[in-house]
Design a protein around this motif. Structure first.
Motif, PDB file in Angstrom:
ATOM      1  N   GLU A 211       0.854  -1.185   0.000  1.00 28.62           N
ATOM      2  CA  GLU A 211       0.000   0.000   0.000  1.00 28.62           C
ATOM      3  C   GLU A 211       0.886   1.229   0.000  1.00 28.62           C
ATOM      4  O   GLU A 211       1.852   1.311   0.747  1.00 28.62           O
ATOM      5  CB  GLU A 211      -0.904   0.007   1.229  1.00 28.62           C
ATOM      6  CG  GLU A 211      -1.936  -1.084   1.198  1.00 28.62           C
ATOM      7  CD  GLU A 211      -2.893  -0.968   2.366  1.00 28.62           C
ATOM      8  OE1 GLU A 211      -3.045   0.134   2.923  1.00 28.62           O
ATOM      9  OE2 GLU A 211      -3.486  -1.988   2.723  1.00 28.62           O
ATOM     10  N   ARG A 212       0.540   2.185  -0.848  1.00 29.03           N
ATOM     11  CA  ARG A 212       1.294   3.428  -0.906  1.00 29.03           C
ATOM     12  C   ARG A 212       0.608   4.478  -0.048  1.00 29.03           C
ATOM     13  O   ARG A 212      -0.616   4.570  -0.038  1.00 29.03           O
ATOM     14  CB  ARG A 212       1.368   3.937  -2.342  1.00 29.03           C
ATOM     15  CG  ARG A 212       2.173   3.049  -3.231  1.00 29.03           C
ATOM     16  CD  ARG A 212       2.266   3.662  -4.593  1.00 29.03           C
ATOM     17  NE  ARG A 212       3.128   2.862  -5.438  1.00 29.03           N
ATOM     18  CZ  ARG A 212       3.347   3.117  -6.703  1.00 29.03           C
ATOM     19  NH1 ARG A 212       2.747   4.142  -7.274  1.00 29.03           N
ATOM     20  NH2 ARG A 212       4.143   2.367  -7.413  1.00 29.03           N
ATOM     21  N   PRO A 213       1.395   5.289   0.633  1.00 29.23           N
ATOM     22  CA  PRO A 213       0.783   6.357   1.415  1.00 29.23           C
ATOM     23  C   PRO A 213       0.098   7.369   0.493  1.00 29.23           C
ATOM     24  O   PRO A 213       0.598   7.676  -0.578  1.00 29.23           O
ATOM     25  CB  PRO A 213       1.947   6.997   2.155  1.00 29.23           C
ATOM     26  CG  PRO A 213       3.187   6.379   1.635  1.00 29.23           C
ATOM     27  CD  PRO A 213       2.828   5.233   0.765  1.00 29.23           C
ATOM     28  N   GLY A 214      -1.062   7.834   0.906  1.00 29.16           N
ATOM     29  CA  GLY A 214      -1.787   8.809   0.119  1.00 29.16           C
ATOM     30  C   GLY A 214      -2.837   8.207  -0.788  1.00 29.16           C
ATOM     31  O   GLY A 214      -3.611   8.914  -1.409  1.00 29.16           O
ATOM     32  N   TYR A 215      -2.872   6.906  -0.917  1.00 22.33           N
ATOM     33  CA  TYR A 215      -3.876   6.237  -1.733  1.00 22.33           C
ATOM     34  C   TYR A 215      -4.853   5.520  -0.817  1.00 22.33           C
ATOM     35  O   TYR A 215      -4.470   4.950   0.194  1.00 22.33           O
ATOM     36  CB  TYR A 215      -3.228   5.207  -2.671  1.00 22.33           C
ATOM     37  CG  TYR A 215      -2.437   5.828  -3.778  1.00 22.33           C
ATOM     38  CD1 TYR A 215      -3.056   6.249  -4.942  1.00 22.33           C
ATOM     39  CD2 TYR A 215      -1.070   5.990  -3.666  1.00 22.33           C
ATOM     40  CE1 TYR A 215      -2.333   6.819  -5.964  1.00 22.33           C
ATOM     41  CE2 TYR A 215      -0.333   6.564  -4.679  1.00 22.33           C
ATOM     42  CZ  TYR A 215      -0.971   6.978  -5.832  1.00 22.33           C
ATOM     43  OH  TYR A 215      -0.256   7.542  -6.840  1.00 22.33           O
ATOM     44  N   ASP A 216      -6.120   5.554  -1.199  1.00 19.11           N
ATOM     45  CA  ASP A 216      -7.088   4.788  -0.428  1.00 19.11           C
ATOM     46  C   ASP A 216      -7.535   3.599  -1.268  1.00 19.11           C
ATOM     47  O   ASP A 216      -7.073   3.397  -2.371  1.00 19.11           O
ATOM     48  CB  ASP A 216      -8.272   5.646   0.006  1.00 19.11           C
ATOM     49  CG  ASP A 216      -8.946   6.341  -1.156  1.00 19.11           C
ATOM     50  OD1 ASP A 216      -8.681   5.987  -2.302  1.00 19.11           O
ATOM     51  OD2 ASP A 216      -9.755   7.247  -0.900  1.00 19.11           O
TER      52      ASP A 216
ATOM     53  N   ASP B 268     -10.077  10.078 -11.414  1.00 14.89           N
ATOM     54  CA  ASP B 268     -10.624  11.335 -10.949  1.00 14.89           C
ATOM     55  C   ASP B 268     -11.870  11.755 -11.718  1.00 14.89           C
ATOM     56  O   ASP B 268     -12.490  12.749 -11.403  1.00 14.89           O
ATOM     57  CB  ASP B 268      -9.579  12.432 -11.015  1.00 14.89           C
ATOM     58  CG  ASP B 268      -9.132  12.713 -12.440  1.00 14.89           C
ATOM     59  OD1 ASP B 268      -9.527  11.974 -13.355  1.00 14.89           O
ATOM     60  OD2 ASP B 268      -8.378  13.687 -12.636  1.00 14.89           O
TER      61      ASP B 268
END
Length: 58
Positions: A26-31, A37
């Motif tokens: 999991e990457r930070p900033g992604y949910d 978009d």
């Protein structure tokens, strides 16, 4: 062609679970919602509206 792709996918799933050839992180900033978009969808709607107006003007 599809049966061959299905076999390859199943083989890959086995390799991932048994040989640990891939790892999901999991990457930070992604949910977890996914998707985009909506920019392309908005552009498509604008194009459809313009097409509708052009046809209506005839």
């Amino acid at each position: 062609m599809i049966p061959q792709l299905n076999r390859q996918l199943e083989n890959f799933k086995v390799r991932v679970t048994e040989e640990k050839v891939a790892r999901i992180t999991e990457r930070p900033g992604y949910d977890r919602r996914g998707g985009g978009d909506g920019g392309l969808a908005g552009l498509g709607l604008i194009g459809l509206a313009a097409l509708w107006q052009l046809r209506r003007a005839r």
